[in-house]
Design a protein around this motif. Structure first.
Motif, PDB file in Angstrom:
ATOM      1  N   PRO A   1     -13.011 -10.212 -13.385  1.00 46.39           N
ATOM      2  CA  PRO A   1     -11.786 -10.957 -13.085  1.00 46.39           C
ATOM      3  C   PRO A   1     -11.332 -11.874 -14.215  1.00 46.39           C
ATOM      4  O   PRO A   1     -10.132 -11.985 -14.497  1.00 46.39           O
ATOM      5  CB  PRO A   1     -12.159 -11.759 -11.838  1.00 46.39           C
ATOM      6  CG  PRO A   1     -13.214 -10.938 -11.181  1.00 46.39           C
ATOM      7  CD  PRO A   1     -14.011 -10.340 -12.307  1.00 46.39           C
ATOM      8  N   GLU A   2     -12.264 -12.551 -14.880  1.00 47.83           N
ATOM      9  CA  GLU A   2     -11.891 -13.461 -15.968  1.00 47.83           C
ATOM     10  C   GLU A   2     -11.285 -12.696 -17.134  1.00 47.83           C
ATOM     11  O   GLU A   2     -10.343 -13.170 -17.786  1.00 47.83           O
ATOM     12  CB  GLU A   2     -13.102 -14.270 -16.425  1.00 47.83           C
ATOM     13  CG  GLU A   2     -13.572 -15.298 -15.406  1.00 47.83           C
ATOM     14  CD  GLU A   2     -14.719 -16.138 -15.941  1.00 47.83           C
ATOM     15  OE1 GLU A   2     -15.070 -15.988 -17.130  1.00 47.83           O
ATOM     16  OE2 GLU A   2     -15.263 -16.955 -15.162  1.00 47.83           O
ATOM     17  N   SER A   3     -11.819 -11.497 -17.403  1.00 47.70           N
ATOM     18  CA  SER A   3     -11.291 -10.665 -18.479  1.00 47.70           C
ATOM     19  C   SER A   3      -9.862 -10.225 -18.159  1.00 47.70           C
ATOM     20  O   SER A   3      -8.975 -10.264 -19.020  1.00 47.70           O
ATOM     21  CB  SER A   3     -12.178  -9.441 -18.692  1.00 47.70           C
ATOM     22  OG  SER A   3     -11.608  -8.555 -19.631  1.00 47.70           O
ATOM     23  N   LEU A   4      -9.632  -9.821 -16.914  1.00 43.71           N
ATOM     24  CA  LEU A   4      -8.292  -9.402 -16.509  1.00 43.71           C
ATOM     25  C   LEU A   4      -7.296 -10.548 -16.609  1.00 43.71           C
ATOM     26  O   LEU A   4      -6.181 -10.378 -17.103  1.00 43.71           O
ATOM     27  CB  LEU A   4      -8.326  -8.873 -15.072  1.00 43.71           C
ATOM     28  CG  LEU A   4      -8.990  -7.518 -14.860  1.00 43.71           C
ATOM     29  CD1 LEU A   4      -9.104  -7.213 -13.372  1.00 43.71           C
ATOM     30  CD2 LEU A   4      -8.193  -6.413 -15.560  1.00 43.71           C
ATOM     31  N   GLU A   5      -7.689 -11.716 -16.139  1.00 46.40           N
ATOM     32  CA  GLU A   5      -6.788 -12.868 -16.174  1.00 46.40           C
ATOM     33  C   GLU A   5      -6.427 -13.234 -17.613  1.00 46.40           C
ATOM     34  O   GLU A   5      -5.270 -13.555 -17.912  1.00 46.40           O
ATOM     35  CB  GLU A   5      -7.428 -14.061 -15.467  1.00 46.40           C
ATOM     36  CG  GLU A   5      -6.484 -15.241 -15.355  1.00 46.40           C
ATOM     37  CD  GLU A   5      -6.962 -16.278 -14.347  1.00 46.40           C
ATOM     38  OE1 GLU A   5      -6.485 -17.412 -14.431  1.00 46.40           O
ATOM     39  OE2 GLU A   5      -7.796 -15.930 -13.491  1.00 46.40           O
ATOM     40  N   LYS A   6      -7.410 -13.160 -18.499  1.00 41.27           N
ATOM     41  CA  LYS A   6      -7.153 -13.461 -19.908  1.00 41.27           C
ATOM     42  C   LYS A   6      -6.169 -12.452 -20.496  1.00 41.27           C
ATOM     43  O   LYS A   6      -5.240 -12.833 -21.222  1.00 41.27           O
ATOM     44  CB  LYS A   6      -8.465 -13.429 -20.692  1.00 41.27           C
ATOM     45  CG  LYS A   6      -8.297 -13.725 -22.176  1.00 41.27           C
ATOM     46  CD  LYS A   6      -9.643 -13.687 -22.890  1.00 41.27           C
ATOM     47  CE  LYS A   6      -9.480 -13.950 -24.384  1.00 41.27           C
ATOM     48  NZ  LYS A   6     -10.784 -13.903 -25.098  1.00 41.27           N
TER      49      LYS A   6
ATOM     50  N   MET B   1      -3.972 -10.652 -18.884  1.00 37.43           N
ATOM     51  CA  MET B   1      -2.665 -10.785 -18.245  1.00 37.43           C
ATOM     52  C   MET B   1      -1.838 -11.906 -18.851  1.00 37.43           C
ATOM     53  O   MET B   1      -0.604 -11.852 -18.848  1.00 37.43           O
ATOM     54  CB  MET B   1      -2.836 -11.014 -16.742  1.00 37.43           C
ATOM     55  CG  MET B   1      -3.249  -9.761 -15.978  1.00 37.43           C
ATOM     56  SD  MET B   1      -3.523 -10.104 -14.221  1.00 37.43           S
ATOM     57  CE  MET B   1      -1.883 -10.646 -13.708  1.00 37.43           C
ATOM     58  N   LYS B   2      -2.499 -12.921 -19.382  1.00 33.08           N
ATOM     59  CA  LYS B   2      -1.764 -14.017 -20.006  1.00 33.08           C
ATOM     60  C   LYS B   2      -1.063 -13.578 -21.282  1.00 33.08           C
ATOM     61  O   LYS B   2      -0.174 -14.273 -21.780  1.00 33.08           O
ATOM     62  CB  LYS B   2      -2.719 -15.174 -20.310  1.00 33.08           C
ATOM     63  CG  LYS B   2      -3.202 -15.902 -19.065  1.00 33.08           C
ATOM     64  CD  LYS B   2      -4.161 -17.029 -19.409  1.00 33.08           C
ATOM     65  CE  LYS B   2      -4.622 -17.753 -18.141  1.00 33.08           C
ATOM     66  NZ  LYS B   2      -5.587 -18.846 -18.441  1.00 33.08           N
ATOM     67  N   GLY B   3      -1.447 -12.414 -21.790  1.00 36.03           N
ATOM     68  CA  GLY B   3      -0.847 -11.915 -23.028  1.00 36.03           C
ATOM     69  C   GLY B   3       0.305 -10.960 -22.816  1.00 36.03           C
ATOM     70  O   GLY B   3       0.829 -10.395 -23.781  1.00 36.03           O
ATOM     71  N   ILE B   4       0.725 -10.780 -21.551  1.00 32.03           N
ATOM     72  CA  ILE B   4       1.815  -9.849 -21.278  1.00 32.03           C
ATOM     73  C   ILE B   4       2.819 -10.455 -20.298  1.00 32.03           C
ATOM     74  O   ILE B   4       2.534 -11.442 -19.633  1.00 32.03           O
ATOM     75  CB  ILE B   4       1.302  -8.506 -20.706  1.00 32.03           C
ATOM     76  CG1 ILE B   4       0.559  -8.732 -19.387  1.00 32.03           C
ATOM     77  CG2 ILE B   4       0.416  -7.793 -21.721  1.00 32.03           C
ATOM     78  CD1 ILE B   4       0.098  -7.448 -18.713  1.00 32.03           C
ATOM     79  N   VAL B   5       3.975  -9.832 -20.229  1.00 31.45           N
ATOM     80  CA  VAL B   5       5.017 -10.204 -19.273  1.00 31.45           C
ATOM     81  C   VAL B   5       5.428  -8.939 -18.531  1.00 31.45           C
ATOM     82  O   VAL B   5       5.825  -7.938 -19.157  1.00 31.45           O
ATOM     83  CB  VAL B   5       6.247 -10.817 -19.980  1.00 31.45           C
ATOM     84  CG1 VAL B   5       7.368 -11.075 -18.984  1.00 31.45           C
ATOM     85  CG2 VAL B   5       5.854 -12.109 -20.690  1.00 31.45           C
ATOM     86  N   GLY B   6       5.315  -8.979 -17.205  1.00 35.60           N
ATOM     87  CA  GLY B   6       5.697  -7.818 -16.409  1.00 35.60           C
ATOM     88  C   GLY B   6       7.163  -7.884 -16.020  1.00 35.60           C
ATOM     89  O   GLY B   6       7.749  -8.957 -15.888  1.00 35.60           O
ATOM     90  N   PHE B   7       7.751  -6.723 -15.821  1.00 39.76           N
ATOM     91  CA  PHE B   7       9.154  -6.672 -15.413  1.00 39.76           C
ATOM     92  C   PHE B   7       9.374  -5.531 -14.430  1.00 39.76           C
ATOM     93  O   PHE B   7       8.596  -4.582 -14.344  1.00 39.76           O
ATOM     94  CB  PHE B   7      10.074  -6.488 -16.632  1.00 39.76           C
ATOM     95  CG  PHE B   7       9.910  -5.159 -17.313  1.00 39.76           C
ATOM     96  CD1 PHE B   7      10.603  -4.032 -16.876  1.00 39.76           C
ATOM     97  CD2 PHE B   7       9.046  -5.024 -18.385  1.00 39.76           C
ATOM     98  CE1 PHE B   7      10.433  -2.800 -17.499  1.00 39.76           C
ATOM     99  CE2 PHE B   7       8.870  -3.802 -19.018  1.00 39.76           C
ATOM    100  CZ  PHE B   7       9.570  -2.683 -18.571  1.00 39.76           C
ATOM    101  N   GLU B   8      10.454  -5.641 -13.693  1.00 41.18           N
ATOM    102  CA  GLU B   8      10.918  -4.556 -12.826  1.00 41.18           C
ATOM    103  C   GLU B   8      12.404  -4.359 -13.068  1.00 41.18           C
ATOM    104  O   GLU B   8      13.148  -5.337 -13.225  1.00 41.18           O
ATOM    105  CB  GLU B   8      10.679  -4.892 -11.358  1.00 41.18           C
ATOM    106  CG  GLU B   8      11.200  -3.811 -10.400  1.00 41.18           C
ATOM    107  CD  GLU B   8      11.050  -4.216  -8.952  1.00 41.18           C
ATOM    108  OE1 GLU B   8      10.066  -3.772  -8.338  1.00 41.18           O
ATOM    109  OE2 GLU B   8      11.911  -4.992  -8.452  1.00 41.18           O
TER     110      GLU B   8
END
Length: 210
Positions: free
Chosen positions: A144-149, A151-158
């Motif tokens: 989980p900590e790896s995923l959270e780290k 995710m902070k480096g990207i921006v999701g869009f729809e």
């Protein structure tokens, strides 16, 4: 809105276009910033809900294009399908060469995904590309900590798609003799695009290849 030039005989209907998008999900995202076009090549996921088409994806946090994705009604996604050079030496009569291709321009309203929505979108993408693999890396296999780290480096869009313009310029104007010749010559090639175009052409005029 800018439109793609598509002669009537080459126009795809929406169902065909959406299927082409799903089959070729590495898209070009185009928006504008201070009247300058911005473009990013990204993998996306396409889903259909209640008659609407939605596209989700993500870009790097450091990408300035992220600033154009909130409440943007003019986002454009370009999907490129198989394409191939068509030599006029394959025709019965003298003609100029051309290019066969499949392409979709999908326009829509963009918005930034909330944190939980981004997690769901990433989980879905991992499932799509990893679930069928031996020891596939699904969401729950990461710390989980790896995923959270990450995710902070990207921006999701729809992007909710509001308009689709799709072209299948695939030798529809050729007579049966030329058409068969095109398929035969393309199938001699070692190029993946040539083979894919030949397969598409065969499917459209099955009766010629019995």
């Amino acid at each position: 809105m800018i439109t793609m030039y598509i002669p009537k005989q080459y126009r795809m209907d929406q169902d065909e276009a959406v299927q082409m998008m799903k089959s070729n999900p590495f898209a070009l995202l185009i928006t504008t910033h201070e009247q300058r076009p911005l473009a990013t090549h990204i993998p996306v996921e396409i889903r259909e809900e209640e008659g609407k088409v939605y596209v989700t994806g993500h870009i790097a946090y450091g990408n300035i294009q992220k600033n154009t994705l909130e409440n943007n009604s003019d986002a454009l996604l370009i999907f490129q399908g198989p394409h191939a050079y068509i030599s006029s030496s394959w025709y019965e009569r003298e003609e100029v060469p051309t290019w066969d291709y499949l392409a979709v321009h999908a326009y829509g309203n963009a918005r930034i995904l909330a944190w939980d929505e981004l997690k769901s979108a990433l989980d879905s993408m991992l499932t799509h590309y990893e679930a069928h693999r031996e020891n596939g890396r699904l969401w729950d296999t990461f710390h989980p900590e790896s995923l959270e780290k990450q995710m902070k480096g990207i921006v999701g869009f729809e992007i909710e798609i509001t308009s689709i313009q799709a072209a299948a310029k695939m030798s529809q104007n050729r007579n049966d003799t030329d058409y068969k010749s095109i398929v035969t010559e393309l199938e001699k090639s070692n190029e993946q695009g040539d083979i894919q175009v030949a397969e598409w052409l065969r499917e459209q005029r099955k009766e010629l290849f019995k």
